[in-house]
Design an enzyme around this catalytic site. Structure first.
Site, PDB file in Angstrom:
ATOM      1  N   SER A 161       1.856   7.500   1.833  1.00 23.28           N
ATOM      2  CA  SER A 161       1.149   6.425   1.150  1.00 23.28           C
ATOM      3  C   SER A 161      -0.004   7.012   0.319  1.00 23.28           C
ATOM      4  O   SER A 161       0.225   7.927  -0.471  1.00 23.28           O
ATOM      5  CB  SER A 161       0.649   5.430   2.196  1.00 23.28           C
ATOM      6  OG  SER A 161       0.314   4.220   1.615  1.00 23.28           O
ATOM      7  N   ASP A 327      10.958   0.020   2.328  1.00 23.13           N
ATOM      8  CA  ASP A 327       9.571   0.090   1.840  1.00 23.13           C
ATOM      9  C   ASP A 327       9.508  -0.566   0.462  1.00 23.13           C
ATOM     10  O   ASP A 327      10.017  -0.016  -0.517  1.00 23.13           O
ATOM     11  CB  ASP A 327       9.147   1.570   1.766  1.00 23.13           C
ATOM     12  CG  ASP A 327       7.695   1.735   1.332  1.00 23.13           C
ATOM     13  OD1 ASP A 327       7.064   0.750   0.913  1.00 23.13           O
ATOM     14  OD2 ASP A 327       7.195   2.875   1.428  1.00 23.13           O
ATOM     15  N   HIS A 360       7.180   0.023   4.855  1.00 24.99           N
ATOM     16  CA  HIS A 360       6.307   1.127   4.459  1.00 24.99           C
ATOM     17  C   HIS A 360       5.752   1.878   5.673  1.00 24.99           C
ATOM     18  O   HIS A 360       5.612   3.106   5.655  1.00 24.99           O
ATOM     19  CB  HIS A 360       5.161   0.569   3.614  1.00 24.99           C
ATOM     20  CG  HIS A 360       4.190   1.585   3.142  1.00 24.99           C
ATOM     21  ND1 HIS A 360       4.569   2.641   2.342  1.00 24.99           N
ATOM     22  CD2 HIS A 360       2.861   1.733   3.359  1.00 24.99           C
ATOM     23  CE1 HIS A 360       3.495   3.386   2.082  1.00 24.99           C
ATOM     24  NE2 HIS A 360       2.456   2.864   2.696  1.00 24.99           N
TER      25      HIS A 360
END
Lengths: 390, 215
Positions: A161, A327, A360
């Site tokens: 991320s 995601d 995610h």
């Protein structure tokens, strides 16, 4: 997880409520905004031992609301380190073989300098007078730490991320100092959708009367409602429709029937409220504003004439890009943009899309396929680097 | 490179397939190789272990990619039709496309990319003019199915089948120089036949070609 002694006497142990180490850098940091920080702290933790050649160091980069407690219990929540599933003797990030470092990002609120800290020039909390920082600034500060630890070349930089953005930034800013880079569930630029979600979070914080135009520390207040709502909205984006359905469905919370009111009738509501409420115990609202902004400003191509492929020209770093099928925050297509740019430079790159319904957040969870991929890539790189099993 | 870097990443389960062994023989030690459609990475592992090759792979099936990366190989998910255009000219010494050209949407475009990206390209194809194919079509009057091409006409990924002579014609049309061509039997053994001749086109189950890259 045992905490190893600081590799250099220059780092001081951090205060008792922030276990780990703290480096105070007195050399000014020139920021992308044009402003500079005269001095700043970097709070970090380590695991494993740096070898004599200093070739086995792995920098772990944390995500938006993560921190340096990747391998040891969190001092506030008491929860295991956020990458505990990956870190330890014999695990994928093997503490018997590698020296792992993770620093709280600049602008954070767990010991590295951020808006909740005291501005030495005024003796008051920085609050909104703290300069706006970028991913590039975070990485520049981390580089000071790596210099300080005497590490010329990092064996690997790994993160998911926002941590993945830092990985890419490291590979761009200091290509000769990154042997291997693993950007996970990330993107070469923050998409309009992601900027939009961040703006929702920021507006939630700013709408809280306790935010006081950012000056809540001086007023002795905390915009907890706003920060909790920001977290709730963001948390939904970290999951997936399937994962939410699998976990909660339309199950009711401690009741047999709907209440015809606005209580948390549904388990999913209760879960989100809990996520929001527990988040405010460990996070500063202004830090949330600054760090989300840093993500929004991230755009590698913009710094290279708008052409992403130009960014990685002649890179010698070995890359492994990993994405997750469910995601939707950093979808496979955006991760693949990174891979295409690397291919255009004929860089050494692997790319794996892991099938999972966990969204995610999968990069933080026990995902065997993801872990096997990471293990294989690191093992292959270790052989190329000449880091043999002892 | 240090001696350690040439150690086995993962021991091969089986010996290298015979046709891949012939491909490997065409590759100079220490070169840079892109294997398009690399499957589980058998050829790349072999080249890494035995020829100190700096190898990359591209594979359509996610299972294949994951297994390659797990074994320490540099492989991305992608396919020949869509993902070759990213690479700059002469990025590799060799680009290998083994038994895959017939499954691409635009074989001629793919071929152009191969000779653009690689200083050389190594391409193998199943030969649809093999006598077994001809015999089945002649005697049964239905689309032939063999061990090498086992699919039905309606579910086959092999949408652009050709013969050895067809392939050589395409190379001629594209002005691609064929440096070497080898005719292979069912087991992947090389025939002692002129691969450009009509007999090879009748007897060979596969053709294997070393193509010169475009300068």
């Amino acid at each position: 997880m045992t905490v190893i002694a600081p590799p250099s006497p220059l780092s001081a142990p951090a205060p008792a409520d922030r276990p780990g180490f703290r480096l105070t850098v007195t050399e000014p940091l020139a920021l992308d905004s044009g402003q500079s920080l005269a001095s700043y702290d970097i709070a970090y933790t380590t695991a494993g031992t740096l070898n004599a050649e200093r070739t086995n160091a792995i920098l772990i980069c944390h995500a938006l609301t993560g921190d340096q407690y990747f391998a040891q219990p969190h001092p506030i929540t008491g929860k295991p380190g956020w990458w505990d599933v990956l870190v330890g003797p014999g695990k994928v990030l093997d503490t018997d073989r590698y020296f792992l470092v993770c620093a709280n990002v600049l602008g954070g609120c767990m010991g590295s300098t951020g808006p909740a800290d005291i501005d030495p020039a005024t003796g008051k909390a920085w609050s909104l007078s703290f300069p706006v920082i970028t991913i590039g600034d975070m990485v520049r500060a981390q580089k000071q730490l790596i210099d300080h630890l005497g590490i010329d070349s990092l064996f690997a930089v790994i993160g998911g991320s926002m941590g993945g953005m830092q990985v890419l930034q490291w590979a761009l800013s200091y290509p000769d100092r990154v042997f291997a880079a693993v950007p996970i569930a990330t993107a070469p630029r923050h998409s309009a959708q992601n900027i939009a979600f961040h703006e929702v979070g920021r507006q939630a914080i700013m709408a809280d009367a306790n935010w006081c135009g950012g000056d809540y520390i001086a007023q002795g207040l905390r915009p907890e409602r706003g920060l909790a709502v920001a977290r709730m909205a963001a948390h939904v984006t970290y999951l997936s429709e399937q994962a939410l359905h699998r976990k909660f469905g339309r199950n009711l919370q401690n009741r047999d029937a709907i209440s015809f009111g606005f209580d948390a009738d549904f388990q999913v509501e209760n879960y989100l409220r809990h996520q929001g409420n527990s988040f405010v115990d460990r996070f500063d609202a202004n830090s949330y504003l600054y760090i989300t902004r840093a993500c929004d400003y991230f755009d590698i191509a913009a710094e290279h004439g708008g052409v992403l492929a130009n960014a990685f020209k002649n890179t010698k770093t070995r890359f492994c890009s990993i994405s997750f099928t469910s995601d939707w925050l950093y979808p496979t297509s955006e991760n693949r943009d990174i891979v295409h740019a690397l291919n255009a430079s004929a860089a050494n790159v692997s790319f794996v899309e892991v099938a999972t319904d966990k969204g995610h957040d999968a990069f933080l969870l026990d995902e065997p396929e993801f872990h096997a991929t990471l293990r294989g890539f690191i093992e292959g790189c270790a052989q190329h680097r000449g880091l043999n099993k002892s | 490179m240090s001696p350690d870097s040439t150690r086995l990443i993962t021991p091969l389960k089986n010996e290298l397939r015979e046709d891949l062994r012939l491909v490997a023989q065409m590759i100079e030690p220490g070169s840079r190789v892109l294997d398009v459609g690399c499957g589980e990475g058998e050829l790349l592992s072999y080249l890494y272990q035995h020829k100190n090759v700096d190898g990359r792979g591209m594979e359509l099936s996610q299972g294949g990619v994951n297994s390659c990366v797990r074994n320490g190989l540099s492989v991305i998910q992608g396919d020949a039709d869509n993902d070759l255009h990213d690479y700059p000219p002469h990025a590799f010494d060799y680009v290998v496309l083994s038994q895959t050209l017939q499954a691409t949407r635009n074989p001629h475009d793919v071929l152009r990319h191969l000779v653009r990206i690689g200083r050389r390209a190594i391409v193998s194809i199943p030969n649809f003019a093999h006598w077994r194919m001809r015999l089945r079509l002649l005697t049964e009057g239905r689309m032939p199915r063999t061990a090498a091409l086992p699919h039905h006409w309606y579910d086959t990924p092999n949408i652009h089948l050709c013969t050895i002579l067809d392939f050589i014609d395409l190379c001629d049309d594209e002005k691609i120089k064929v440096e070497r061509s080898v005719a292979l039997d069912d087991l992947g053994q090389a025939y002692r036949l002129n691969p450009r001749g009509r007999l090879a086109n009748l007897l060979a189950a596969q053709g294997l070609f070393l193509l010169q890259g475009r300068s």
